[in-house]
Design a protein around this motif. Structure first.
Motif, PDB file in Angstrom:
ATOM      1  N   THR A 166      19.003  34.404  24.087  1.00 40.81           N
ATOM      2  CA  THR A 166      19.141  32.897  24.200  1.00 40.81           C
ATOM      3  C   THR A 166      18.532  31.940  23.145  1.00 40.81           C
ATOM      4  N   ALA A 173      25.852  30.177  27.252  1.00 39.90           N
ATOM      5  CA  ALA A 173      25.688  28.570  27.867  1.00 39.90           C
ATOM      6  C   ALA A 173      25.904  28.203  28.832  1.00 39.90           C
ATOM      7  N   PHE A 206      22.788  26.294  20.396  1.00 42.48           N
ATOM      8  CA  PHE A 206      22.922  27.014  21.446  1.00 42.48           C
ATOM      9  C   PHE A 206      23.389  28.456  20.360  1.00 42.48           C
TER      10      PHE A 206
END
Length: 416
Positions: A253, A193, A234
């Protein structure tokens, strides 16, 4: 890049073409040349890749078909997707589809490749998409960057483009200039992130005021089975196809569009457009601009159909059966037509409209259910294709309602 340098690069390819993907005197699994720094495919893989390049490349004579032995995208295709002989074909096909995606977005932005003065392929790897891009743009207008220095060096040497090395930390990277178009294929699909945020802002800041930033991500639907999706939107997993990068910095991701758009607002990025599964039929695309481009309000998917040749069966009697699927990205399924070729000889047209709930589920579209197709033909005589051929190339030409696309698969001829 001077005219003399371009000429010398082309002369190099002309001299080495046969050694890399041309007609070589080698066994099926032997390299055509020892002590080569370039990957030499076996004969069947070579023929399949060459057939695809001949079918889709804008300029077949200048297309750069060299693949570096350290190219992780190629190695991933060879070790994880389909048969080993299809690796080069899948690699080139992926690069071509990236170019089609980019061209479509650029066109909706009111530009053409001829209008672009500076293009950056960021996290470029060893040039899977760049080799197609340089058939559209002058070499001195193309820049590449990657954390793998060997990847940048490879492209500078063999493609003749500009290049600079990237860094793990965005703050340590000095960009040589701003860019009119920045393409970032499958980097944000691997970032944690904090790096996702840092790189998004960094790349936005080196975009020209009238420029376009194109980046891809994994949507949550691509999370592996059993993966617990983070409710924030996320999800980061510490695993990837990279053989050397730390999984703390480069993993896998999966993000929602809501998460990305919320981050963009936080960073002061206002103009952002979302295209679900636009790249390779799997990765989501985000298009970002500094200035409002009203034409992008009409942004739509590129109209190249998607599909695959999944299996080929030939009986002892010479009957052939070819199975696959195809969708029109605008109109769903069935497509307009699927034509089956052996080498360049038309065998016939496939039967369309077979039910494929797996394709429907993948694309999340009910109009993709009838995407299956099948071709059945008799009297498939291999003799007409030449006894010396190590394989026969089977081609499916998938015709959508607005455009068409070529998919290929290699098979061995029947033994007498």
């Amino acid at each position: 890049m001077s005219t003399g340098n371009i000429a010398s690069i082309r002369a190099f390819f002309k001299k080495t073409k046969d050694k890399i993907f041309g007609a070589t005197q080698c066994s099926e699994d032997s390299p055509a040349s020892d002590n080569s720094s370039l990957l030499i495919a076996n004969v069947r893989e070579k023929r399949l890749a060459r057939a695809y390049i001949d079918a889709v490349a804008k300029n077949r004579s200048t297309f750069v078909d060299l693949i570096d032995p350290d190219d992780e995208m190629y190695l991933f295709a060879k070790n994880n997707i389909g048969q080993k002989e299809t690796a080069s074909y899948l690699y080139f096909k992926s690069g071509m589809e990236a170019l089609q995606c980019i061209e479509n977005i650029v066109r909706f932005g009111g530009k053409s490749f001829g209008d672009i003065e500076s293009f950056l392929d960021f996290a470029c790897g060893y040039g899977k998409s760049t080799r197609f891009l340089i058939q559209e743009l002058d070499l001195d207008k193309v820049w590449v960057s990657d954390i793998y220095e060997g990847a940048v060096d490879f492209q500078k040497k063999y493609f003749g483009v500009n290049g600079f090395y990237s860094q793990t930390e965005p703050s340590k990277l000095e960009f040589p200039r701003k860019f009119e178009v920045i393409y970032v294929g499958s980097l944000f699909s691997h970032l944690p992130a904090n790096r996702f945020e840092e790189w998004l802002l960094t790349l936005y800041n080196v975009l020209e005021d009238h420029g376009i930033l194109i980046l891809s991500t994994h949507g949550e639907s691509l999370c592996p089975a059993g993966c617990q999706v983070d409710p924030s939107g996320f999800t980061f997993l510490r695993s990837s196809e990279s053989r050397s990068l730390s999984t703390e910095e480069y993993g896998s991701t999966f993000v929602t569009s809501e998460w990305v758009k919320k981050l963009a607002r936080k960073l002061g990025i206002i103009n952002i457009y979302f295209m679900e599964k636009e790249l390779w039929g799997s990765q989501d695309i985000y298009v970002i601009t500094k200035k409002k481009m009203s034409l992008l309000n009409n942004l739509r998917t590129n109209n190249f159909p998607r599909g695959n040749v999944e299996s080929i069966q030939i009986s002892k009697d010479g009957d052939i059966r070819v199975i696959g699927w195809a969708i029109d990205k605008e109109f769903g399924a069935p497509v307009k037509e699927v034509c089956i070729y052996a080498e360049d000889e038309l065998l016939g047209k496939a039967t369309l409209g077979m039910l494929r709930p797996d394709v429907e589920k993948h694309f999340g579209r009910a109009d993709c259910l009838k995407s299956g197709w099948e071709y059945n033909g008799g009297d498939f005589v291999k003799d007409k294709f030449g006894e010396k051929d190590p394989s026969i190339i089977i081609k499916a030409l998938i015709k959508g309602h607005r455009s068409e696309v070529t998919y290929l698969m290699s098979i061995e001829p029947l033994k007498q």
